[in-house]
Write a protein that holds these residues in place. Structure first.
Motif, PDB file in Angstrom:
ATOM      1  N   MET A   1       0.838  -1.178   0.000  1.00 57.09           N
ATOM      2  CA  MET A   1       0.000   0.000   0.000  1.00 57.09           C
ATOM      3  C   MET A   1       0.883   1.241   0.000  1.00 57.09           C
ATOM      4  O   MET A   1       1.822   1.360   0.754  1.00 57.09           O
ATOM      5  N   SER A   2       0.574   2.171  -0.860  1.00 54.72           N
ATOM      6  CA  SER A   2       1.368   3.387  -0.996  1.00 54.72           C
ATOM      7  C   SER A   2       0.964   4.417   0.042  1.00 54.72           C
ATOM      8  O   SER A   2      -0.215   4.552   0.379  1.00 54.72           O
ATOM      9  N   SER A   3       1.946   5.163   0.540  1.00 52.69           N
ATOM     10  CA  SER A   3       1.651   6.215   1.515  1.00 52.69           C
ATOM     11  C   SER A   3       1.429   7.561   0.840  1.00 52.69           C
ATOM     12  O   SER A   3       1.172   8.547   1.494  1.00 52.69           O
ATOM     13  N   ALA A   4       1.517   7.610  -0.503  1.00 52.85           N
ATOM     14  CA  ALA A   4       1.311   8.862  -1.230  1.00 52.85           C
ATOM     15  C   ALA A   4      -0.162   9.227  -1.227  1.00 52.85           C
ATOM     16  O   ALA A   4      -1.037   8.381  -1.377  1.00 52.85           O
ATOM     17  N   LYS A   5      -0.428  10.527  -1.060  1.00 52.13           N
ATOM     18  CA  LYS A   5      -1.799  11.019  -1.024  1.00 52.13           C
ATOM     19  C   LYS A   5      -2.271  11.286  -2.446  1.00 52.13           C
ATOM     20  O   LYS A   5      -1.552  11.845  -3.261  1.00 52.13           O
ATOM     21  N   THR A   6      -3.482  10.886  -2.736  1.00 51.68           N
ATOM     22  CA  THR A   6      -4.079  11.175  -4.030  1.00 51.68           C
ATOM     23  C   THR A   6      -4.706  12.556  -3.960  1.00 51.68           C
ATOM     24  O   THR A   6      -5.487  12.848  -3.046  1.00 51.68           O
ATOM     25  N   LEU A   7      -4.343  13.404  -4.911  1.00 53.87           N
ATOM     26  CA  LEU A   7      -4.856  14.774  -4.923  1.00 53.87           C
ATOM     27  C   LEU A   7      -6.153  14.854  -5.703  1.00 53.87           C
ATOM     28  O   LEU A   7      -6.339  14.161  -6.706  1.00 53.87           O
ATOM     29  N   THR A   8      -6.998  15.748  -5.264  1.00 60.84           N
ATOM     30  CA  THR A   8      -8.245  15.989  -5.989  1.00 60.84           C
ATOM     31  C   THR A   8      -7.978  16.987  -7.109  1.00 60.84           C
ATOM     32  O   THR A   8      -6.935  17.656  -7.129  1.00 60.84           O
TER      33      THR A   8
END
Length: 89
Positions: A1-8
């Motif tokens: 699982m990636s810790s990167a945030k998905t941007l809106t």
């Protein structure tokens, strides 16, 4: 699982409006700029026909039969970049 945030889409639009701070990036000198040759940059090519001495062709083919035209182009590019005095040849 990636810790990167998905941007809106809204967050991306806001980021695009922000100016980029280049203050921590040193400016290139003219010598450094001359050495730049981006890896993926592909210059336009033109087919040419030329008569080249056999010993020169053999020298270009020494590392292997394939790629000798690319090596010829690299040699010519190097000579141009190093200021080869072509007028005196």
């Amino acid at each position: 699982m990636s810790s990167a945030k998905t941007l809106t889409a809204k967050e991306i639009a806001e980021l695009k409006k922000r100016p980029i701070d280049f203050s921590d990036i040193p400016e290139l000198t003219s010598e450094q700029a001359k050495e730049l040759y981006p890896k993926n940059w592909r210059p336009r090519k033109q087919p040419v026909s030329a008569r080249i001495d056999m010993d020169t062709i053999d020298w270009l083919k020494e590392p292997g039969e394939k790629g000798y035209l690319q090596r010829l182009n690299a040699v010519l590019r190097w000579a141009r970049m190093e200021g080869c005095p072509i007028a005196s040849l």
